[in-house]
Design a protein around this motif. Structure first.
Motif, PDB file in Angstrom:
ATOM      1  N   ASP A 102      -7.314  -8.138  -6.474  1.00 58.60           N
ATOM      2  CA  ASP A 102      -8.537  -7.886  -5.709  1.00 58.60           C
ATOM      3  C   ASP A 102      -8.401  -8.317  -4.253  1.00 58.60           C
ATOM      4  O   ASP A 102      -8.952  -7.691  -3.358  1.00 58.60           O
ATOM      5  N   GLU A 103      -7.643  -9.390  -4.029  1.00 54.38           N
ATOM      6  CA  GLU A 103      -7.431  -9.847  -2.655  1.00 54.38           C
ATOM      7  C   GLU A 103      -6.782  -8.770  -1.797  1.00 54.38           C
ATOM      8  O   GLU A 103      -6.958  -8.736  -0.588  1.00 54.38           O
ATOM      9  N   GLY A 104      -6.013  -7.888  -2.456  1.00 52.75           N
ATOM     10  CA  GLY A 104      -5.353  -6.796  -1.745  1.00 52.75           C
ATOM     11  C   GLY A 104      -6.343  -5.895  -1.034  1.00 52.75           C
ATOM     12  O   GLY A 104      -6.007  -5.269  -0.026  1.00 52.75           O
ATOM     13  N   TYR A 105      -7.557  -5.828  -1.551  1.00 55.61           N
ATOM     14  CA  TYR A 105      -8.582  -4.997  -0.907  1.00 55.61           C
ATOM     15  C   TYR A 105      -8.837  -5.462   0.512  1.00 55.61           C
ATOM     16  O   TYR A 105      -9.144  -4.660   1.374  1.00 55.61           O
ATOM     17  N   LEU A 106      -8.709  -6.751   0.731  1.00 57.43           N
ATOM     18  CA  LEU A 106      -8.872  -7.256   2.095  1.00 57.43           C
ATOM     19  C   LEU A 106      -7.552  -7.133   2.854  1.00 57.43           C
ATOM     20  O   LEU A 106      -7.515  -6.623   3.967  1.00 57.43           O
ATOM     21  N   TRP A 117      -5.052  -5.159   2.603  1.00 60.95           N
ATOM     22  CA  TRP A 117      -4.663  -3.809   3.008  1.00 60.95           C
ATOM     23  C   TRP A 117      -5.679  -3.143   3.911  1.00 60.95           C
ATOM     24  O   TRP A 117      -5.463  -2.020   4.354  1.00 60.95           O
ATOM     25  N   THR A 118      -6.838  -3.773   4.145  1.00 57.54           N
ATOM     26  CA  THR A 118      -7.755  -3.180   5.111  1.00 57.54           C
ATOM     27  C   THR A 118      -7.754  -3.974   6.417  1.00 57.54           C
ATOM     28  O   THR A 118      -8.560  -3.722   7.292  1.00 57.54           O
ATOM     29  N   LEU A 119      -6.829  -4.923   6.532  1.00 58.77           N
ATOM     30  CA  LEU A 119      -6.621  -5.557   7.830  1.00 58.77           C
ATOM     31  C   LEU A 119      -5.879  -4.556   8.712  1.00 58.77           C
ATOM     32  O   LEU A 119      -5.108  -3.746   8.206  1.00 58.77           O
ATOM     33  N   PRO A 120      -6.101  -4.635  10.030  1.00 56.71           N
ATOM     34  CA  PRO A 120      -5.399  -3.675  10.877  1.00 56.71           C
ATOM     35  C   PRO A 120      -3.920  -4.028  11.060  1.00 56.71           C
ATOM     36  O   PRO A 120      -3.461  -4.292  12.161  1.00 56.71           O
ATOM     37  N   ALA A 121      -3.181  -4.045   9.961  1.00 63.22           N
ATOM     38  CA  ALA A 121      -1.745  -4.312  10.006  1.00 63.22           C
ATOM     39  C   ALA A 121      -1.042  -3.218   9.206  1.00 63.22           C
ATOM     40  O   ALA A 121      -1.597  -2.715   8.244  1.00 63.22           O
ATOM     41  N   SER A 122       0.176  -2.881   9.619  1.00 62.54           N
ATOM     42  CA  SER A 122       0.891  -1.825   8.901  1.00 62.54           C
ATOM     43  C   SER A 122       1.586  -2.417   7.680  1.00 62.54           C
ATOM     44  O   SER A 122       1.814  -3.622   7.611  1.00 62.54           O
ATOM     45  N   LEU A 144       1.393   2.796  -2.760  1.00 58.37           N
ATOM     46  CA  LEU A 144       0.410   1.743  -2.951  1.00 58.37           C
ATOM     47  C   LEU A 144      -0.814   2.317  -3.651  1.00 58.37           C
ATOM     48  O   LEU A 144      -1.433   3.251  -3.160  1.00 58.37           O
ATOM     49  N   ASN A 145      -1.137   1.808  -4.802  1.00 57.61           N
ATOM     50  CA  ASN A 145      -2.324   2.257  -5.524  1.00 57.61           C
ATOM     51  C   ASN A 145      -3.014   1.051  -6.128  1.00 57.61           C
ATOM     52  O   ASN A 145      -2.641   0.580  -7.188  1.00 57.61           O
ATOM     53  N   LEU A 146      -4.004   0.552  -5.437  1.00 55.70           N
ATOM     54  CA  LEU A 146      -4.734  -0.596  -5.993  1.00 55.70           C
ATOM     55  C   LEU A 146      -5.671  -0.083  -7.068  1.00 55.70           C
ATOM     56  O   LEU A 146      -6.352   0.916  -6.875  1.00 55.70           O
ATOM     57  N   ILE A 147      -5.717  -0.798  -8.183  1.00 58.84           N
ATOM     58  CA  ILE A 147      -6.565  -0.345  -9.282  1.00 58.84           C
ATOM     59  C   ILE A 147      -8.010  -0.720  -8.982  1.00 58.84           C
ATOM     60  O   ILE A 147      -8.272  -1.841  -8.595  1.00 58.84           O
TER      61      ILE A 147
END
Lengths: 269, 234, 124
Positions: A85-89, A91-96, A266-269
């Motif tokens: 769930d932390e990935g939701y944040l 991966w939405t940071l402005p970083a590649s 990348l596929n977050l569930i």
């Protein structure tokens, strides 16, 4: 951006890292003060050996546990921060994805190198106990002869080898976890399996290389038993070079795999 | 290309195994609107949202935010509230504020601190010590304290009580800049109907309706809620 | 408090009616300034664009006028205000007659009932 990412990666788990390594050092200090500084090296061999074996086994176990804990810490940060769930944040940071990956690689290496420095310095700290030094002086010549090099050189070689291996260790963890997340139903299980597969591949390759270059101790020794020390030294430097090349090659492959997965799959569930 | 377009999906498709979560979805949203994304569970709302945020890779088609595919550049202008808790529970509320301020240039610490004060949330608390509802509020505060161009809120009022719901809706209205676009997915239609300009109905991974709320009321003489019940009758 | 709005009619129409009522009730004085779109939208808990539309419609009817820099004001035109008042009265009466007719009363009966009701109220 990379700096900020690394900063937060290092912040994560800093407490645990400090605590386990503090425990390690406390154990080393106790080991030296209450054991190594006091042990009687003139005691009967049988008695001495059994006590020493017990002591070394305990420390080898302790070192392994600490290394394992560090590896787990690095793996947990990678997995949790990118794939839960932390990935939701994250991966939405402005970083590649490339910045995210390099932040993880560099922070992982920093943890790993710090871990090694603390392990080796603890070893060295116990080694320089005057009592141990006195005892070693009596067998130093013999030891150098059988190793083919002074112990200090051997130690430095070990340190160098493990520090060079840091990058590939970290990448092996990351590649395994990234491959594992391609199978959403059993992400962790598959990560572990992939890790062991990598491990076995490396093992098989290094054995293969040793055989090809006729560096395996058994073979080398039987071929030239006369110059035992020289062959031991060749064996060590040979292994060193092979490990270096192998881990570099594996690291590149693992980097490419991880990079591809993070950028394309990348596929977050 | 129209300057006013903030979001554009072209034959956007996402397949999981043999299941089409989204199939051939075309959608264009202009800036300056509050848009409701409505649909029953499993209709593809969250899939669409994740694709816009680059958390999923499309099977086919494309999604563009101001004519850019999801990338660091789009993440700078999109503020996203997922339907789950994405905060590391060991962090303190204050640390989360610093984190957002460090990574998002458009984040206002002042706005966030003000809202925390209004809702009487102690910034020195650790996230794990907060109730589910409070955690949701903290996340919403973080997301709404950014000055973004596209806000995407996935079920923002699902887990909080009606009183907090009113505050949250006011908070959204208050902080939303009129040039920005807000996409809100929810199943609590009546609660947010009055703040919407436009609604999108999603059904089986496809767009079933895209109309303004006043159009629906004028043309059909019914609320969005009753239309929803009609369209998605079981 | 969010404004009470019905579910089946366009929101902007209901917002217009509500503002008209507030003018009649004296919440806003003729010539007085009315709050900004954002403030009104927040008070009503509605979308600012919808509030904007309601105010634009009111502007078109002349009830409200805007000064580019200082905001929106209620008209001072007394005639227009009383006209609006009588228009609203007409609507209410019309609605009343419609529902009474639905109950089956003819117009004479309705008038009778109304006069009776007025009598009773004054007696009290």
């Amino acid at each position: 951006m990379l700096k900020k990412l690394i900063k937060y990666d290092l912040k994560y788990g800093a407490k645990i890292f400090i605590v386990i390594h503090a425990l390690l050092w406390i154990a080393a200090i106790f080991g030296r003060v209450f054991f190594l500084d006091r042990i009687d090296f003139d005691a009967p061999t049988e008695q001495l050996v059994s006590v020493l074996v017990l002591f070394f086994s305990a420390f080898v176990l302790l070192f392994s546990v600490v290394s394992l804990a560090t590896a787990l810490l690095i793996a947990a940060r990678f997995y949790k921060n990118l794939f839960t769930d932390e990935g939701y944040l994250t991966w939405t940071l402005p970083a590649s994805p490339v910045q995210q990956l390099w932040a993880k690689i560099l922070s992982g290496c920093i943890w790993n190198i710090l871990d090694l420095i603390l392990l080796y310095s603890a070893t060295y700290f116990m080694w320089i106990s005057p009592n141990v030094q006195n005892a070693y002086r009596m067998i130093a010549a013999e030891f150098t002869a059988s190793l083919g090099m002074p112990l200090s050189k051997f130690f430095l070689l070990m340190v160098l080898l493990s520090i060079i291996g840091v990058g590939s260790n970290v990448l092996m963890l990351y590649a395994s976890i990234s491959i594992g997340q391609l199978f959403p139903a059993h992400r962790l299980l598959l990560s572990v399996i992939v890790y062991f597969i990598f491990y076995m591949i490396i093992y098989a390759l290094s054995m293969g290389a040793l055989i090809i270059f006729k560096l395996l101790p058994g073979i080398a020794l039987s071929a030239n038993t006369v110059n035992e020390a020289a062959s031991m030294s060749t064996y060590l430097t040979g292994t060193f070079l092979i490990s270096l090349v192998l881990s570099a090659v594996m690291a590149v492959i693992q980097y490419v795999i991880t990079h591809l997965i993070l950028t394309r799959k990348l596929n977050l569930i | 290309m129209n300057e006013n377009v903030i979001l554009e999906c072209q034959s956007l498709t996402k397949k999981y195994g043999n299941f089409y979560a989204l199939s051939n979805l075309d959608l264009t949203l202009e800036k300056g609107q509050i848009v409701g994304l409505l649909g029953p569970n499993g209709s593809g709302k969250t899939t669409l949202i994740k694709l816009i945020n680059g958390l999923l890779t499309p099977t086919a088609g494309q999604v563009m935010i101001r004519q850019m595919a999801p990338s660091p550049a789009t993440k700078k202008i999109v503020s996203y509230l997922p339907e789950r808790s994405y905060i590391n529970p060991h962090m303190k509320v204050q640390e989360m504020l610093t984190y957002f301020a460090a990574f998002y240039d458009d984040f206002s610490l002042e706005t966030a601190t003000g809202m925390l004060r209004d809702l009487e949330i102690d910034p020195s608390m650790r996230l794990r010590a907060l109730s589910k509802g409070t955690k949701e509020k903290v996340q919403l505060i973080l997301v709404m304290s950014r000055d973004a161009q596209l806000y995407i809120l996935d079920e923002p009022i699902g887990g909080v009580d009606p009183a907090a719901r009113d505050y949250i809706l006011r908070m959204i209205l208050k902080n939303y800049n009129e040039d920005a676009t807000l996409l809100i997915s929810t199943h609590l239609i009546t609660d947010i109907e009055n703040i919407l300009d436009r609604v999108l109905f999603i059904q089986n991974g496809q767009l079933a309706l895209n109309a303004s709320v006043d159009e629906i009321r004028t043309d059909r003489g019914k609320s969005v809620d009753s239309l929803f019940r009609e369209v998605f009758k079981c | 408090m969010p404004w009470d709005l019905e579910n089946d009619r366009p929101i902007y129409l209901q917002l217009m009616e509500r503002i008209q009522q507030d003018i009649i009730k004296g919440v806003y004085q003729p010539g007085g300034k009315i709050p900004s779109v954002r403030e009104l939208a927040l008070e009503a808990a509605v979308n600012p664009n919808t509030m904007q539309k309601a105010l634009s419609e009111l502007e078109r009817s002349g009830l409200v006028y805007s000064q580019r820099t200082s905001g929106r004001f209620i008209t001072e035109d007394k005639k227009l205000l009383s006209h609006m008042k009588s228009e609203l009265a007409k609507t209410h009466i019309h609605d009343f007659f419609t529902s009474m007719r639905q109950l089956g009363f003819c117009d004479e009966e309705i008038l009778e009932l109304v006069t009776e009701a007025i009598k009773k109220e004054t007696e009290q």
